[in-house]
Scaffold this motif. Structure first.
Motif, PDB file in Angstrom:
ATOM      1  N   ARG A 258       0.855  -1.186   0.000  1.00 57.39           N
ATOM      2  CA  ARG A 258       0.000   0.000   0.000  1.00 57.39           C
ATOM      3  C   ARG A 258       0.889   1.233   0.000  1.00 57.39           C
ATOM      4  N   VAL A 259       0.365   2.315  -0.535  1.00 53.99           N
ATOM      5  CA  VAL A 259       1.079   3.589  -0.529  1.00 53.99           C
ATOM      6  C   VAL A 259       0.267   4.542   0.336  1.00 53.99           C
ATOM      7  N   LEU A 260       0.880   4.977   1.431  1.00 48.05           N
ATOM      8  CA  LEU A 260       0.208   5.850   2.386  1.00 48.05           C
ATOM      9  C   LEU A 260       0.948   7.179   2.471  1.00 48.05           C
ATOM     10  N   PHE A 261       0.204   8.263   2.583  1.00 50.67           N
ATOM     11  CA  PHE A 261       0.783   9.597   2.667  1.00 50.67           C
ATOM     12  C   PHE A 261       0.826  10.054   4.121  1.00 50.67           C
TER      13      PHE A 261
ATOM     14  N   VAL B 167       6.715  10.525   2.321  1.00 51.12           N
ATOM     15  CA  VAL B 167       7.074  11.518   3.333  1.00 51.12           C
ATOM     16  C   VAL B 167       7.122  12.925   2.758  1.00 51.12           C
ATOM     17  N   ALA B 168       7.133  13.037   1.421  1.00 50.52           N
ATOM     18  CA  ALA B 168       7.158  14.363   0.809  1.00 50.52           C
ATOM     19  C   ALA B 168       6.722  14.288  -0.647  1.00 50.52           C
ATOM     20  N   VAL B 169       6.062  15.331  -1.079  1.00 50.07           N
ATOM     21  CA  VAL B 169       5.812  15.591  -2.500  1.00 50.07           C
ATOM     22  C   VAL B 169       6.511  16.922  -2.709  1.00 50.07           C
ATOM     23  N   PHE B 170       7.683  16.865  -3.316  1.00 49.10           N
ATOM     24  CA  PHE B 170       8.634  17.957  -3.175  1.00 49.10           C
ATOM     25  C   PHE B 170       9.089  18.497  -4.519  1.00 49.10           C
ATOM     26  N   HIS B 171       9.013  19.816  -4.683  1.00 51.89           N
ATOM     27  CA  HIS B 171       9.492  20.462  -5.906  1.00 51.89           C
ATOM     28  C   HIS B 171      11.001  20.280  -6.000  1.00 51.89           C
ATOM     29  N   THR B 172      11.481  19.971  -7.179  1.00 49.43           N
ATOM     30  CA  THR B 172      12.904  19.655  -7.350  1.00 49.43           C
ATOM     31  C   THR B 172      13.827  20.840  -7.085  1.00 49.43           C
ATOM     32  N   SER B 173      13.305  22.061  -7.121  1.00 49.15           N
ATOM     33  CA  SER B 173      14.169  23.229  -6.891  1.00 49.15           C
ATOM     34  C   SER B 173      14.301  23.592  -5.417  1.00 49.15           C
ATOM     35  N   ARG B 174      13.513  22.968  -4.549  1.00 50.87           N
ATOM     36  CA  ARG B 174      13.564  23.310  -3.128  1.00 50.87           C
ATOM     37  C   ARG B 174      14.748  22.640  -2.435  1.00 50.87           C
ATOM     38  N   ASN B 175      15.122  23.191  -1.325  1.00 48.29           N
ATOM     39  CA  ASN B 175      16.224  22.660  -0.537  1.00 48.29           C
ATOM     40  C   ASN B 175      15.794  21.326   0.079  1.00 48.29           C
ATOM     41  N   PRO B 176      16.468  20.228  -0.233  1.00 50.73           N
ATOM     42  CA  PRO B 176      16.055  18.920   0.282  1.00 50.73           C
ATOM     43  C   PRO B 176      16.184  18.784   1.797  1.00 50.73           C
TER      44      PRO B 176
ATOM     45  N   ARG C   4      14.329  16.452   7.318  1.00 50.41           N
ATOM     46  CA  ARG C   4      14.111  16.549   8.761  1.00 50.41           C
ATOM     47  C   ARG C   4      12.877  15.745   9.203  1.00 50.41           C
ATOM     48  N   ARG C   5      12.090  15.321   8.258  1.00 51.07           N
ATOM     49  CA  ARG C   5      10.837  14.625   8.584  1.00 51.07           C
ATOM     50  C   ARG C   5      11.094  13.191   9.007  1.00 51.07           C
ATOM     51  N   THR C   6      10.262  12.724   9.907  1.00 55.21           N
ATOM     52  CA  THR C   6      10.307  11.323  10.323  1.00 55.21           C
ATOM     53  C   THR C   6       8.947  10.720  10.112  1.00 55.21           C
TER      54      THR C   6
ATOM     55  N   ILE D  85       8.706  11.325  -2.564  1.00 60.89           N
ATOM     56  CA  ILE D  85       9.762  10.730  -1.746  1.00 60.89           C
ATOM     57  C   ILE D  85       9.106   9.815  -0.726  1.00 60.89           C
ATOM     58  N   PHE D  86       9.571   8.563  -0.686  1.00 62.34           N
ATOM     59  CA  PHE D  86       8.911   7.584   0.180  1.00 62.34           C
ATOM     60  C   PHE D  86       9.907   6.673   0.862  1.00 62.34           C
ATOM     61  N   ARG D  87       9.434   6.097   1.963  1.00 61.71           N
ATOM     62  CA  ARG D  87      10.178   5.072   2.694  1.00 61.71           C
ATOM     63  C   ARG D  87       9.396   3.780   2.567  1.00 61.71           C
ATOM     64  N   GLU D  88      10.121   2.737   2.330  1.00 62.72           N
ATOM     65  CA  GLU D  88       9.502   1.421   2.162  1.00 62.72           C
ATOM     66  C   GLU D  88       9.617   0.626   3.457  1.00 62.72           C
TER      67      GLU D  88
END
Length: 98
Positions: free
Chosen positions: A3-6, A81-90, A95-97, A70-73
């Protein structure tokens, strides 16, 4: 097929992206949603097809949009853990858990 959970943070990222597109380019919102759906399906079908990245994550690039999913399996699910624009600072999402 896992499953894919947000996470809440990933949902907030997604809401921010959709809000931006709705304000600046509403005609592309359906294509953005479709690109996200396709990425989630690819993650669910085979999460290992995506290379590992930093912090034990994997990332799927949305087709035609500058966003990573971006996901953790885990054995039970893939957690976005994130839906992140490629230009933003990763460092912001790193920092997210779970």
């Amino acid at each position: 097929m896992p499953r894919v959970l947000f996470t809440a943070a990933a949902r907030a990222d997604l809401d921010d992206a959709l809000s931006w597109y709705e304000a600046h380019a509403p005609e592309v919102v359906p294509r953005f949603r479709e690109a996200l759906r396709a990425a989630v399906e690819r993650i669910a079908a085979n999460p290992k097809q995506f290379l590992t990245s930093s912090h034990e994550t994997r990332r799927a690039l949305l087709r035609h949009f500058p966003y990573f999913v971006i996901f953790r399996e885990t054995p039970r699910a893939a957690y976005v853990v994130a839906v992140f624009h490629t230009s933003r600072n990763p460092r912001i999402w790193q920092r997210r858990t779970l």
